[in-house]
Scaffold this motif. Structure first.
Motif, PDB file in Angstrom:
ATOM      1  N   MET A   1      68.310  61.084  32.505  1.00  0.00           N
ATOM      2  CA  MET A   1      67.207  60.970  33.423  1.00  0.00           C
ATOM      3  C   MET A   1      67.600  61.650  34.737  1.00  0.00           C
ATOM      4  O   MET A   1      68.630  61.360  35.315  1.00  0.00           O
ATOM      5  N   SER A   2      66.767  62.572  35.206  1.00  0.00           N
ATOM      6  CA  SER A   2      67.041  63.246  36.478  1.00  0.00           C
ATOM      7  C   SER A   2      66.287  62.536  37.600  1.00  0.00           C
ATOM      8  O   SER A   2      65.155  62.096  37.429  1.00  0.00           O
ATOM      9  N   THR A   3      66.967  62.419  38.727  1.00  0.00           N
ATOM     10  CA  THR A   3      66.392  61.761  39.902  1.00  0.00           C
ATOM     11  C   THR A   3      66.359  62.752  41.048  1.00  0.00           C
ATOM     12  O   THR A   3      67.335  63.454  41.294  1.00  0.00           O
ATOM     13  N   GLU A   4      65.230  62.797  41.756  1.00  0.00           N
ATOM     14  CA  GLU A   4      65.113  63.645  42.924  1.00  0.00           C
ATOM     15  C   GLU A   4      64.432  62.841  44.033  1.00  0.00           C
ATOM     16  O   GLU A   4      63.406  62.201  43.811  1.00  0.00           O
ATOM     17  N   ILE A   5      65.040  62.874  45.220  1.00  0.00           N
ATOM     18  CA  ILE A   5      64.454  62.214  46.385  1.00  0.00           C
ATOM     19  C   ILE A   5      64.113  63.296  47.398  1.00  0.00           C
ATOM     20  O   ILE A   5      64.940  64.158  47.691  1.00  0.00           O
ATOM     21  N   ARG A   6      62.891  63.230  47.906  1.00  0.00           N
ATOM     22  CA  ARG A   6      62.426  64.230  48.877  1.00  0.00           C
ATOM     23  C   ARG A   6      61.938  63.547  50.146  1.00  0.00           C
ATOM     24  O   ARG A   6      61.344  62.470  50.082  1.00  0.00           O
ATOM     25  N   HIS A   7      62.149  64.243  51.253  1.00  0.00           N
ATOM     26  CA  HIS A   7      61.560  63.822  52.521  1.00  0.00           C
ATOM     27  C   HIS A   7      60.348  64.717  52.737  1.00  0.00           C
ATOM     28  O   HIS A   7      60.486  65.912  52.966  1.00  0.00           O
ATOM     29  N   GLU A   8      59.182  64.152  52.638  1.00  0.00           N
ATOM     30  CA  GLU A   8      57.942  64.892  52.814  1.00  0.00           C
ATOM     31  C   GLU A   8      57.468  64.681  54.250  1.00  0.00           C
ATOM     32  O   GLU A   8      56.658  63.784  54.539  1.00  0.00           O
ATOM     33  N   HIS A   9      57.992  65.513  55.155  1.00  0.00           N
ATOM     34  CA  HIS A   9      57.739  65.385  56.593  1.00  0.00           C
ATOM     35  C   HIS A   9      56.248  65.342  56.921  1.00  0.00           C
ATOM     36  O   HIS A   9      55.819  64.523  57.739  1.00  0.00           O
ATOM     37  N   SER A  10      55.477  66.215  56.311  1.00  0.00           N
ATOM     38  CA  SER A  10      54.050  66.315  56.649  1.00  0.00           C
ATOM     39  C   SER A  10      53.276  65.057  56.274  1.00  0.00           C
ATOM     40  O   SER A  10      52.198  64.810  56.818  1.00  0.00           O
ATOM     41  N   GLY A  50      66.670  49.797  40.031  1.00  0.00           N
ATOM     42  CA  GLY A  50      67.271  50.069  41.334  1.00  0.00           C
ATOM     43  C   GLY A  50      66.682  51.264  42.061  1.00  0.00           C
ATOM     44  O   GLY A  50      67.276  51.781  42.998  1.00  0.00           O
ATOM     45  N   VAL A  51      65.512  51.698  41.652  1.00  0.00           N
ATOM     46  CA  VAL A  51      64.877  52.884  42.223  1.00  0.00           C
ATOM     47  C   VAL A  51      64.553  52.681  43.707  1.00  0.00           C
ATOM     48  O   VAL A  51      64.808  53.555  44.530  1.00  0.00           O
ATOM     49  N   ALA A  52      64.008  51.524  44.051  1.00  0.00           N
ATOM     50  CA  ALA A  52      63.641  51.274  45.452  1.00  0.00           C
ATOM     51  C   ALA A  52      64.879  51.290  46.349  1.00  0.00           C
ATOM     52  O   ALA A  52      64.861  51.876  47.432  1.00  0.00           O
ATOM     53  N   GLY A  53      65.941  50.672  45.903  1.00  0.00           N
ATOM     54  CA  GLY A  53      67.172  50.671  46.690  1.00  0.00           C
ATOM     55  C   GLY A  53      67.735  52.061  46.876  1.00  0.00           C
ATOM     56  O   GLY A  53      68.195  52.415  47.969  1.00  0.00           O
ATOM     57  N   GLU A  54      67.708  52.854  45.834  1.00  0.00           N
ATOM     58  CA  GLU A  54      68.187  54.232  45.929  1.00  0.00           C
ATOM     59  C   GLU A  54      67.351  55.040  46.918  1.00  0.00           C
ATOM     60  O   GLU A  54      67.873  55.804  47.734  1.00  0.00           O
ATOM     61  N   LEU A  55      66.042  54.838  46.864  1.00  0.00           N
ATOM     62  CA  LEU A  55      65.130  55.536  47.768  1.00  0.00           C
ATOM     63  C   LEU A  55      65.391  55.145  49.225  1.00  0.00           C
ATOM     64  O   LEU A  55      65.532  56.009  50.093  1.00  0.00           O
ATOM     65  N   VAL A  56      65.479  53.851  49.493  1.00  0.00           N
ATOM     66  CA  VAL A  56      65.679  53.382  50.864  1.00  0.00           C
ATOM     67  C   VAL A  56      67.053  53.787  51.377  1.00  0.00           C
ATOM     68  O   VAL A  56      67.199  54.199  52.533  1.00  0.00           O
ATOM     69  N   ARG A  57      68.073  53.700  50.546  1.00  0.00           N
ATOM     70  CA  ARG A  57      69.413  54.132  50.957  1.00  0.00           C
ATOM     71  C   ARG A  57      69.379  55.610  51.384  1.00  0.00           C
ATOM     72  O   ARG A  57      69.921  55.976  52.427  1.00  0.00           O
ATOM     73  N   HIS A  58      68.723  56.430  50.611  1.00  0.00           N
ATOM     74  CA  HIS A  58      68.625  57.852  50.944  1.00  0.00           C
ATOM     75  C   HIS A  58      67.886  58.051  52.271  1.00  0.00           C
ATOM     76  O   HIS A  58      68.323  58.830  53.119  1.00  0.00           O
ATOM     77  N   ALA A  59      66.777  57.356  52.445  1.00  0.00           N
ATOM     78  CA  ALA A  59      65.995  57.492  53.682  1.00  0.00           C
ATOM     79  C   ALA A  59      66.824  57.068  54.890  1.00  0.00           C
ATOM     80  O   ALA A  59      66.850  57.764  55.914  1.00  0.00           O
ATOM     81  N   LEU A  60      67.524  55.944  54.792  1.00  0.00           N
ATOM     82  CA  LEU A  60      68.344  55.475  55.911  1.00  0.00           C
ATOM     83  C   LEU A  60      69.524  56.405  56.173  1.00  0.00           C
ATOM     84  O   LEU A  60      69.879  56.647  57.336  1.00  0.00           O
ATOM     85  N   ASP A  61      70.114  56.947  55.121  1.00  0.00           N
ATOM     86  CA  ASP A  61      71.191  57.924  55.309  1.00  0.00           C
ATOM     87  C   ASP A  61      70.668  59.170  56.009  1.00  0.00           C
ATOM     88  O   ASP A  61      71.344  59.742  56.863  1.00  0.00           O
ATOM     89  N   ASP A  62      69.458  59.575  55.674  1.00  0.00           N
ATOM     90  CA  ASP A  62      68.840  60.729  56.314  1.00  0.00           C
ATOM     91  C   ASP A  62      68.620  60.462  57.805  1.00  0.00           C
ATOM     92  O   ASP A  62      68.885  61.325  58.643  1.00  0.00           O
TER      93      ASP A  62
END
Length: 95
Positions: A1-10, A50-62
């Motif tokens: 399974m591939s996972t991609e997290i994006r920051h969609e600024h707009s 654990g998708v939500a945790g992975e997403l939030v961790r990435h956002a906070l790291d960003d």
């Protein structure tokens, strides 16, 4: 399974995709020198993975890397994540 997290600024949103299908998002708004996380939503079928945790961790790291914004966790999931991961406490604007 591939996972991609994006920051969609707009759209003021972070998204997480699993195998090219959006599985969740975290919405925010910018208020001066603060980033206010207002909503996190994940496909119910993906919640236990654990998708939500992975997403939030990435956002906070960003946010941490940018170094210019304090976090206001108005979203209950983001608030809980920060409460249970003390290494993110220094990002929070408690005022």
């Amino acid at each position: 399974m591939s996972t991609e997290i994006r920051h969609e600024h707009s759209q003021n949103r972070y998204t997480i995709s699993l195998d090219d299908q959006v599985a969740g998002f975290a919405d925010y708004r910018i208020e001066g020198e603060r980033i206010v996380f207002v909503r996190t939503e994940v496909d119910p079928k993906k919640r236990k993975a654990g998708v939500a945790g992975e997403l939030v961790r990435h956002a906070l790291d960003d946010v941490r890397v940018s170094g210019s914004l304090a976090v206001v966790p108005r979203c209950s999931f983001v608030a809980h994540f920060i409460d249970t991961h003390p290494d993110y406490q220094e990002l929070v604007d408690r005022g």
